[in-house]
Design a protein around this motif. Structure first.
Motif, mmCIF file in Angstrom:
data_model
loop_
_atom_site.group_PDB
_atom_site.id
_atom_site.type_symbol
_atom_site.label_atom_id
_atom_site.label_comp_id
_atom_site.label_asym_id
_atom_site.label_seq_id
_atom_site.Cartn_x
_atom_site.Cartn_y
_atom_site.Cartn_z
ATOM 1 N N CYS A 63 48.249 -31.491 8.213
ATOM 2 C CA CYS A 63 49.339 -31.876 9.106
ATOM 3 C C CYS A 63 48.993 -33.212 9.755
ATOM 4 O O CYS A 63 48.247 -33.260 10.746
ATOM 5 C CB CYS A 63 49.577 -30.803 10.170
ATOM 6 N N GLU A 64 49.508 -34.304 9.221
ATOM 7 C CA GLU A 64 49.223 -35.633 9.752
ATOM 8 C C GLU A 64 49.711 -35.746 11.188
ATOM 9 O O GLU A 64 50.840 -35.398 11.505
ATOM 10 C CB GLU A 64 49.904 -36.695 8.891
ATOM 11 N N GLY A 65 48.843 -36.201 12.052
ATOM 12 C CA GLY A 65 49.195 -36.322 13.458
ATOM 13 C C GLY A 65 48.907 -35.084 14.268
ATOM 14 O O GLY A 65 48.935 -35.112 15.498
ATOM 15 N N ASN A 66 48.628 -33.961 13.599
ATOM 16 C CA ASN A 66 48.280 -32.717 14.295
ATOM 17 C C ASN A 66 47.199 -32.005 13.488
ATOM 18 O O ASN A 66 47.415 -30.912 12.957
ATOM 19 C CB ASN A 66 49.512 -31.833 14.473
ATOM 20 N N PRO A 67 46.022 -32.630 13.360
ATOM 21 C CA PRO A 67 44.981 -32.067 12.493
ATOM 22 C C PRO A 67 44.375 -30.801 13.088
ATOM 23 O O PRO A 67 44.379 -30.593 14.300
ATOM 24 C CB PRO A 67 43.957 -33.198 12.418
ATOM 25 N N LEU A 68 43.833 -29.966 12.185
ATOM 26 C CA LEU A 68 43.122 -28.749 12.592
ATOM 27 C C LEU A 68 41.643 -29.090 12.676
ATOM 28 O O LEU A 68 41.002 -29.347 11.653
ATOM 29 C CB LEU A 68 43.367 -27.638 11.570
ATOM 30 N N PRO A 69 41.056 -29.123 13.884
ATOM 31 C CA PRO A 69 39.670 -29.576 14.015
ATOM 32 C C PRO A 69 38.685 -28.419 14.188
ATOM 33 O O PRO A 69 39.011 -27.372 14.737
ATOM 34 C CB PRO A 69 39.721 -30.417 15.291
ATOM 35 N N VAL A 70 37.471 -28.654 13.713
ATOM 36 C CA VAL A 70 36.320 -27.804 14.042
ATOM 37 C C VAL A 70 35.176 -28.756 14.377
ATOM 38 O O VAL A 70 35.163 -29.907 13.943
ATOM 39 C CB VAL A 70 35.918 -26.864 12.886
ATOM 40 N N SER A 71 34.230 -28.294 15.166
ATOM 41 C CA SER A 71 33.119 -29.167 15.546
ATOM 42 C C SER A 71 31.807 -28.390 15.546
ATOM 43 O O SER A 71 31.798 -27.152 15.640
ATOM 44 C CB SER A 71 33.355 -29.782 16.934
ATOM 45 N N ARG A 72 30.747 -29.170 15.440
ATOM 46 C CA ARG A 72 29.403 -28.572 15.486
ATOM 47 C C ARG A 72 28.508 -29.528 16.251
ATOM 48 O O ARG A 72 28.298 -30.670 15.831
ATOM 49 C CB ARG A 72 28.857 -28.353 14.076
ATOM 50 N N PRO A 73 27.953 -29.088 17.371
ATOM 51 C CA PRO A 73 27.061 -29.965 18.131
ATOM 52 C C PRO A 73 25.628 -29.896 17.602
ATOM 53 O O PRO A 73 25.185 -28.853 17.123
ATOM 54 C CB PRO A 73 27.153 -29.409 19.549
ATOM 55 N N VAL A 74 24.943 -31.036 17.680
ATOM 56 C CA VAL A 74 23.508 -31.105 17.403
ATOM 57 C C VAL A 74 22.842 -31.683 18.640
ATOM 58 O O VAL A 74 23.302 -32.693 19.184
ATOM 59 C CB VAL A 74 23.209 -31.962 16.163
ATOM 60 N N TYR A 75 21.758 -31.041 19.087
ATOM 61 C CA TYR A 75 21.069 -31.434 20.319
ATOM 62 C C TYR A 75 19.736 -32.086 19.974
ATOM 63 O O TYR A 75 18.894 -31.489 19.283
ATOM 64 C CB TYR A 75 20.851 -30.215 21.221
ATOM 65 N N PHE A 76 19.540 -33.314 20.450
ATOM 66 C CA PHE A 76 18.309 -34.060 20.211
ATOM 67 C C PHE A 76 17.456 -34.013 21.480
ATOM 68 O O PHE A 76 17.883 -34.491 22.537
ATOM 69 C CB PHE A 76 18.626 -35.505 19.837
ATOM 70 N N ILE A 77 16.251 -33.428 21.363
ATOM 71 C CA ILE A 77 15.344 -33.264 22.511
ATOM 72 C C ILE A 77 14.190 -34.241 22.352
ATOM 73 O O ILE A 77 13.446 -34.196 21.361
ATOM 74 C CB ILE A 77 14.830 -31.819 22.599
ATOM 75 N N VAL A 78 14.041 -35.157 23.324
ATOM 76 C CA VAL A 78 13.037 -36.213 23.227
ATOM 77 C C VAL A 78 11.669 -35.684 23.626
ATOM 78 O O VAL A 78 11.501 -35.079 24.700
ATOM 79 C CB VAL A 78 13.426 -37.417 24.118
ATOM 80 N N GLN A 79 10.686 -35.911 22.740
ATOM 81 C CA GLN A 79 9.295 -35.564 23.014
ATOM 82 C C GLN A 79 8.543 -36.810 23.477
ATOM 83 O O GLN A 79 9.041 -37.931 23.395
ATOM 84 C CB GLN A 79 8.638 -34.987 21.752
ATOM 85 N N GLU A 80 7.312 -36.626 23.954
ATOM 86 C CA GLU A 80 6.511 -37.757 24.432
ATOM 87 C C GLU A 80 6.170 -38.684 23.278
ATOM 88 O O GLU A 80 5.767 -38.240 22.200
ATOM 89 C CB GLU A 80 5.231 -37.264 25.101
ATOM 90 N N SER A 81 6.323 -39.992 23.480
ATOM 91 C CA SER A 81 6.067 -40.961 22.423
ATOM 92 C C SER A 81 4.578 -41.263 22.337
ATOM 93 O O SER A 81 3.927 -41.548 23.352
ATOM 94 C CB SER A 81 6.825 -42.258 22.696
ATOM 95 N N PRO A 82 3.965 -41.215 21.097
ATOM 96 C CA PRO A 82 2.545 -41.554 20.941
ATOM 97 C C PRO A 82 2.317 -43.046 20.787
ATOM 98 O O PRO A 82 1.202 -43.483 20.551
ATOM 99 C CB PRO A 82 2.179 -40.819 19.653
#
Length: 735
Positions: free
Chosen positions: A513-532
């Motif tokens: 349906c152009e202009g009324n799309p059916l969306p789904v989403s998936r989050p990805v979480y990036f967790i920062v560690q200590e830099s060596p």
């Protein structure tokens, strides 16, 4: 029509003297043509009354004058030919009245303008002065004897020898509508600005100018206070069109509003001021006339909706929920108090780019007073909602009232279940949606989308509260049919802090349906560690970072620069001069890249050209080691080079007798003590001649003694040359 026009010379033009009892309104304009040899278009848009005016007064050309604003001195005037003439339309063409017909006429000249000739800081103004106005105007005295003056201010076209880009505002064609007594009337008097300048609108008393019946097209005259029209008793700028709601203008939009109280033909003017960075740079006046008539009394229609299964009418802001088993169509009513009125209905889904519904029927006519008409709203399969967001449906009923239709709008919020479209699925190549990341270490994975209905898909990503590009993340939008995939890549920056979490939503849209799309989403979480990561270091083999160099006395400046990184990361070694280019100054240094340890030599033999007429100059050079994986991890060392050229010049005493007999006493002409010179007086050469003018010795190297063991005794002459001075003397050789 194209004309070369430098605006440096006044052109003698003929005047047209037909009495102009036709002017309804208009405005001047000046527009920059940035991609044309003819860099400006200047002219006038005029509205011409073809019913009540004098047809012979429709000029084939107009004469426009330009003045300097500071002192009202005339700069030039030019002839603009008529390039367009068209009938002004009505919002509702069926509402045309016999004594109101207006033409829009445009006069314009494309010209080559010498912008440097328009550099006065206070700017300039253009005028067009013509008599006379329509004799039927209601709100001014002696309208048939009153002239029209159109006025436009523009800024200097060149500021501090730099071209200043600017065009006056552009306005849409005014519609030829009229207003009705005791009925609200609105029309748009606003414009747009090509330069993005702000526009401010103000009602003003129209300008009259200096033209008269006897001289209807008088030569232009400059003024800081042009004559204005005289209103009839009881009329002022606050009620230029009187009534329950006198004429007003919205200062930001230029929308005019009035509820007039009496019939007539009313003239008014709006001043449009142009601002850039909160500074007023230009202004123009727009003149116009509005006719007020006694219209038949009309009443607006009313749109009503009673949801299925309910006995009460729909209330706005209520959400109607439709399941996939509910009918696709529902009925809406229109009530109109007027007899034999024509009704048109239309609508839109405000928060969708496509409507996905239809109205049947779309037009009908009332047959009785307060007739109730019904039409159906039928929803397509793509009129569906996802999540909790309802679709805002606006239904409008419009009648055939004059001069503009009366309308009523009903807003219905609808939440409708998806019936037969399966949502797509989104996955990643990651083992988990939580990813531990380290500054400087790349992260790469793939995102996949799939649809069992084999619909078109679009895949994209957005950061939770940030733009992906602001963090250096790379993920391009991708599309495909049934399946789609795209790679994600990111090297966390060195300033990323331990414990920070960044969320990225990967969104897959079913585009059936152009202009009324059916969306789904998936989050990805990036967790920062200590830099060596350990920052690199940089050093030189100099004993001191401050070097003094005397031109002509010192040798070549040479040293090595070393960058080191204990990590295995790639590093770069570069040099940059503060306020100067190393290569242009004659310095030799190669920027290099590698790992762990880098060394690059530096060398320079300063020449007089770098001194720029000074006796001493300081050159600061920053040598930088940078971790190429973490751009913020750097180390810098600075070397200060002070270059000196002596401003003193003393010639030592040179003997006039030598005895070159190899006894070790006075055997040579001592020249090694000669001054090496400075940047103002540099050593060139030494020449020795015998008594007959024959050259017996030459050198262009300073500091070498001359021991003439092979020459005969006798009289000789020497010439010691510098760029600014020459020293001559006699020499006797005794053997």
């Amino acid at each position: 029509m194209k004309n070369q026009f430098t605006l440096l010379f006044l052109i003698l033009l003929s005047s047209l003297y037909a009495q102009a009892t036709h002017i309804v309104g208009g405005q001047l304009f000046i527009t920059e043509n940035r991609n044309s040899m003819y860099n400006y278009r200047m002219g006038l848009t005029m509205y011409f009354d073809s019913r009540n005016g004098n047809p012979a007064a429709e000029d084939s050309v107009v004469v426009i004058y330009i003045f300097r604003k500071r002192d009202n001195v005339p700069v030039a005037y030019f002839q603009a030919p008529k390039i367009e003439r068209k009938l002004v339309s009505y919002t509702n063409p069926s509402c045309v009245i016999s004594d109101l017909q207006t033409y829009s006429i445009t006069y314009a000249l494309d010209a080559i303008v010498n912008t440097e000739s328009f550099s006065d800081p206070q700017g300039y103004y253009m005028t067009w002065d013509r008599c006379c106005r329509n004799g039927t105007i209601t709100n001014i005295k002696d309208p048939g004897d009153a002239g029209s003056l159109f006025y436009l201010e523009f800024p200097a076209l060149s500021r501090n020898n730099v071209k200043f880009n600017n065009s006056s505002p552009v306005f849409p064609l005014i519609e030829g509508d009229y207003a009705c007594i005791n009925t609200p009337f609105n029309f748009n008097f606003g414009g747009t600005d090509a330069d993005g300048d702000s526009l401010v609108y103000t009602l003003i008393t129209p300008m009259q100018g200096f033209s008269t019946k006897e001289q209807p097209s008088a030569p232009g005259r400059g003024s800081s206070n042009f004559p204005r029209l005289t209103f009839v008793d009881g009329i002022s700028i606050s009620n230029v069109i009187p009534g329950p709601k006198p004429l007003t203008v919205n200062s930001r939009t230029g929308m005019l509003s009035v509820t007039p109280g009496a019939t007539g033909l009313y003239v008014f003017a709006v001043q449009v001021d142009e601002y850039r960075n909160k500074v007023r740079i230009g202004s123009l006046t727009r003149d116009f006339q509005l006719k007020v008539v006694d219209c038949p009394k009309m009443e607006a229609p009313t749109v009503l909706y009673r949801p299925a299964g309910k006995n009460i009418l729909y209330k706005e802001n209520e959400i109607i929920t439709l399941t996939k088993n509910d009918p696709n169509c529902f009925e809406v009513m229109v009530v109109d108090p007027s007899l034999n009125d024509k009704i048109r209905v239309y609508g839109s889904a405000v928060n969708n780019t496509r409507d996905y519904f239809s109205l049947l029927p779309a037009e009908f006519a009332t047959t009785t007073s307060k007739d109730t008409m019904r039409f159906e709203v039928c929803l397509d399969d793509c009129f569906v909602t996802y999540g909790n967001r309802p679709i805002r449906l606006e239904l409008v009923a419009e009648d055939a009232s004059c001069p503009t239709p009366l309308t009523d709008t009903l807003t219905i919020y609808i939440r409708r279940e998806n019936s037969n479209n399966n949502p797509p699925a989104i996955t990643t190549s990651l083992p988990s949606d939580y990813v531990n990341v380290t500054a400087g270490e790349p992260v790469n994975f793939t995102v996949y989308g799939k649809d069992i209905d084999k619909d078109e898909l679009e895949l994209y990503a957005r950061g939770a509260g940030f733009a992906l590009t602001s963090q250096g993340m790379r993920f391009q939008k991708a599309s495909g049919k049934e399946t789609v995939q795209q790679n994600f890549s990111w090297t966390p920056p060195c300033h990323a802090r331990k414990g920070d979490t960044l969320a990225v939503d990967f969104i897959l849209e079913d585009m059936r349906c152009e202009g009324n799309p059916l969306p789904v989403s998936r989050p990805v979480y990036f967790i920062v560690q200590e830099s060596p990561n350990t920052p690199p270091s940089i050093s030189t083999d100099l004993s001191s970072q401050n070097i003094s160099y005397h031109i002509g006395k010192s040798g070549t400046i040479q040293f090595n620069v070393t960058a080191m990184d204990v990590d295995t990361n790639a590093i770069s070694l570069t040099a940059t001069g503060r306020g100067f280019d190393l290569h242009d100054a004659g310095m030799a240094f190669d920027n290099i890249s590698g790992t762990r340890s880098l060394t690059s030599p530096y060398s320079w033999s300063p020449e007089c050209r770098v001194m720029q007429g000074e006796n001493s100059r300081v050159f600061l050079i920053d040598f930088i080691a940078q971790d190429k994986n973490c751009a913020s991890a750097t180390d810098t060392t600075t070397v200060e080079l002070t270059v000196i050229t002596d401003d003193t010049f003393e010639m030592p005493e040179i003997p006039n007798v030598i005895t070159p007999n190899n006894d070790g006493k006075n055997d040579c002409l001592v020249l090694r003590n000669l001054p090496v010179g400075n940047c103002d007086n540099q050593f060139k050469q030494i020449v020795v001649y015998n008594r007959w003018g024959k050259q017996v010795y030459f050198t262009d190297q300073p500091g070498q003694n001359w021991c003439p063991t092979d020459l005969n005794a006798g009289q000789y002459y020497y010439l010691i040359e510098y760029t600014a001075k020459t020293f001559k003397g006699g020499l006797t050789i005794i053997k």
